[in-house]
Scaffold this active site. Structure first.
Site, mmCIF file in Angstrom:
data_model
loop_
_atom_site.group_PDB
_atom_site.id
_atom_site.type_symbol
_atom_site.label_atom_id
_atom_site.label_comp_id
_atom_site.label_asym_id
_atom_site.label_seq_id
_atom_site.Cartn_x
_atom_site.Cartn_y
_atom_site.Cartn_z
ATOM 1 C CD GLN A 7 6.266 -11.481 10.573
ATOM 2 O OE1 GLN A 7 7.402 -11.616 10.287
ATOM 3 N NE2 GLN A 7 5.775 -10.348 10.921
ATOM 4 C CB SER A 57 -2.733 -1.739 7.980
ATOM 5 O OG SER A 57 -2.659 -3.004 8.373
ATOM 6 C CB SER A 58 -1.070 -5.584 4.446
ATOM 7 O OG SER A 58 0.049 -4.835 4.080
ATOM 8 C CB VAL A 61 1.687 6.353 5.017
ATOM 9 C CG1 VAL A 61 0.940 7.280 3.727
ATOM 10 C CG2 VAL A 61 3.152 6.778 4.551
ATOM 11 N N GLY A 83 8.543 1.277 8.909
ATOM 12 C CA GLY A 83 7.676 1.951 9.415
ATOM 13 C C GLY A 83 7.291 2.491 10.662
ATOM 14 C CD GLU A 84 8.433 7.262 13.287
ATOM 15 O OE1 GLU A 84 7.214 8.030 13.274
ATOM 16 O OE2 GLU A 84 9.624 7.618 13.745
ATOM 17 C CG HIS A 112 -0.392 -0.241 2.624
ATOM 18 N ND1 HIS A 112 0.507 0.673 3.223
ATOM 19 C CD2 HIS A 112 -0.264 -1.360 3.509
ATOM 20 C CE1 HIS A 112 1.047 0.307 4.174
ATOM 21 N NE2 HIS A 112 0.415 -1.037 4.397
ATOM 22 C CG ASP A 118 4.126 -2.759 12.123
ATOM 23 O OD1 ASP A 118 3.241 -2.965 12.600
ATOM 24 O OD2 ASP A 118 4.199 -2.513 10.866
ATOM 25 C CG HIS A 176 4.261 -1.897 2.253
ATOM 26 N ND1 HIS A 176 2.958 -2.178 2.080
ATOM 27 C CD2 HIS A 176 5.014 -2.476 3.145
ATOM 28 C CE1 HIS A 176 2.891 -3.154 2.958
ATOM 29 N NE2 HIS A 176 3.954 -3.228 3.555
HETATM 30 O O1 PAF Z 1 6.475 -5.562 9.029
HETATM 31 C C1 PAF Z 1 6.397 -6.544 8.138
HETATM 32 O O2 PAF Z 1 5.837 -6.365 7.064
HETATM 33 C C2 PAF Z 1 7.047 -7.609 8.701
HETATM 34 O O3 PAF Z 1 6.956 -7.838 9.924
HETATM 35 C C3 PAF Z 1 8.518 -7.866 8.227
HETATM 36 C C4 PAF Z 1 9.373 -6.787 8.696
HETATM 37 C C5 PAF Z 1 8.437 -7.946 6.559
HETATM 38 C C6 PAF Z 1 8.932 -9.211 8.752
HETATM 39 O O4 PAF Z 1 8.466 -10.069 8.234
#
Ligand code: PAF
Length: 281
Positions: free
Chosen positions: A62, A186-187, A177, A148-149, A35, A151, A38
């Site tokens: 994750q 966000s995705s 953003v 990005g901030e 988006h 996260d 990114h």
């Molecule tokens: O923020 C993300 O999209 C993910 O946590 C990352 C940093 C690509 C790690 O998989």
């Protein structure tokens, strides 16, 4: 013309050829479903480094919630078009087998940074992020990597990991953003229903209002104020609101105790989990 790689050794050959020409390498790791947020990271990378490497890998380790992993949006074809439009040089799209030929056993110790907020609500999440980002850094060996901030805790964890492991990369933080109505990009936003999408901007509105009350509320009162406002929206299933310092992300008693603070939130809206944060000072 963007080159796409699935294999580590081929990507590394291409990167090394550029390094030999003296080119600096900028890296933006992603999980795809790209988006405008990114793209901003990528534009920043383009400004600061000569060659832009982007990875798209939905990192299974994750995700603490299997449904979240399954439902995570995957939009590779439109991602590629967006990447071409920002001048990405190399796109790395590894398979799970390429990244994890065998299960990874690395355990990171991020201390109290990883025990709060996302660390508390998503057990194992930051270890999974640490594992994949350290692998990606080892593969790409970028001069600079852009995060990005939105996260913010992930950013702090990655900075801590780079320091711990003495990885030779500069981590560059880029501002969140937002959509015109304030919703942080966000995705996961694309999974919101029309009704949920109308409610979602209230998250930012509450955080912004709370942050503006810094001169009249204590940190604890600000936390309570924002929690109350968010709980008043029936569709929001609040996980946490935290007023914390912007380095260790711990709560504190008095504004004078620290040099910088942010207010953080995570909530569930329908079956979409949203996070956001706003700088207080
Ligand atoms: O923020 C993300 O999209 C993910 O946590 C990352 C940093 C690509 C790690 O998989």
């Amino acid at each position: 013309m963007m080159k796409v790689f699935e294999h580590i050794n081929q990507l590394q050959q291409a990167i090394n050829a550029e390094k030999l020409k003296g080119k600096s390498i900028g890296f933006v790791p992603t999980m795809g479903a790209l988006h405008a947020g990114h793209l901003e990271l990528m534009r920043q990378a383009r400004k600061e480094t000569a060659i832009l490497v982007v990875s798209i890998f939905v990192n299974p380790i994750q995700f603490n919630n299997p449904a979240d992993l399954e439902n995570y949006p995957r939009t590779l074809e439109s991602d590629k078009e967006m990447l071409e439009s920002v001048g990405c040089d190399f796109l790395f799209v590894p398979t799970e087998q390429e990244m994890y030929p065998e299960p990874d056993k690395t355990v990171f110790h991020f201390g109290k940074l990883a025990t709060v907020m996302e660390g508390a609500f998503r057990p194992g999440h930051f270890n999974g992020v640490g594992v994949v980002v350290s692998k990606l850094f080892n593969i790409v060996m970028p001069d600079k990597a852009f995060f990005g901030e939105k996260d913010f805790q992930q950013l702090a964890i990655i900075k801590a990991m780079v320091k711990q492991l003495k990885i030779n990369v500069e981590v560059v933080a880029c501002p969140t953003v937002r959509e015109p109505d304030g919703l942080a990009m966000s995705s996961r936003n694309r999974r919101l229903s029309t009704e949920e999408r109308v409610l979602a901007p209230q998250i930012y509105q509450v955080l912004k209002k709370a942050a503006q009350l810094r001169n009249v509320l204590s940190p604890d009162e600000m936390q309570q104020y924002a929690s109350k406002q968010l709980k008043a929206v029936e569709a929001f299933d609040l996980e946490y609101v935290s007023v914390a310092d912007d380095v260790e992300l711990q709560s504190f008693e008095h504004w004078n105790d620290i040099d910088g603070a942010r207010i953080f939130v995570a909530l569930q809206l329908g079956n979409v989990r949203l996070i956001d944060n706003v700088r207080i000072f």
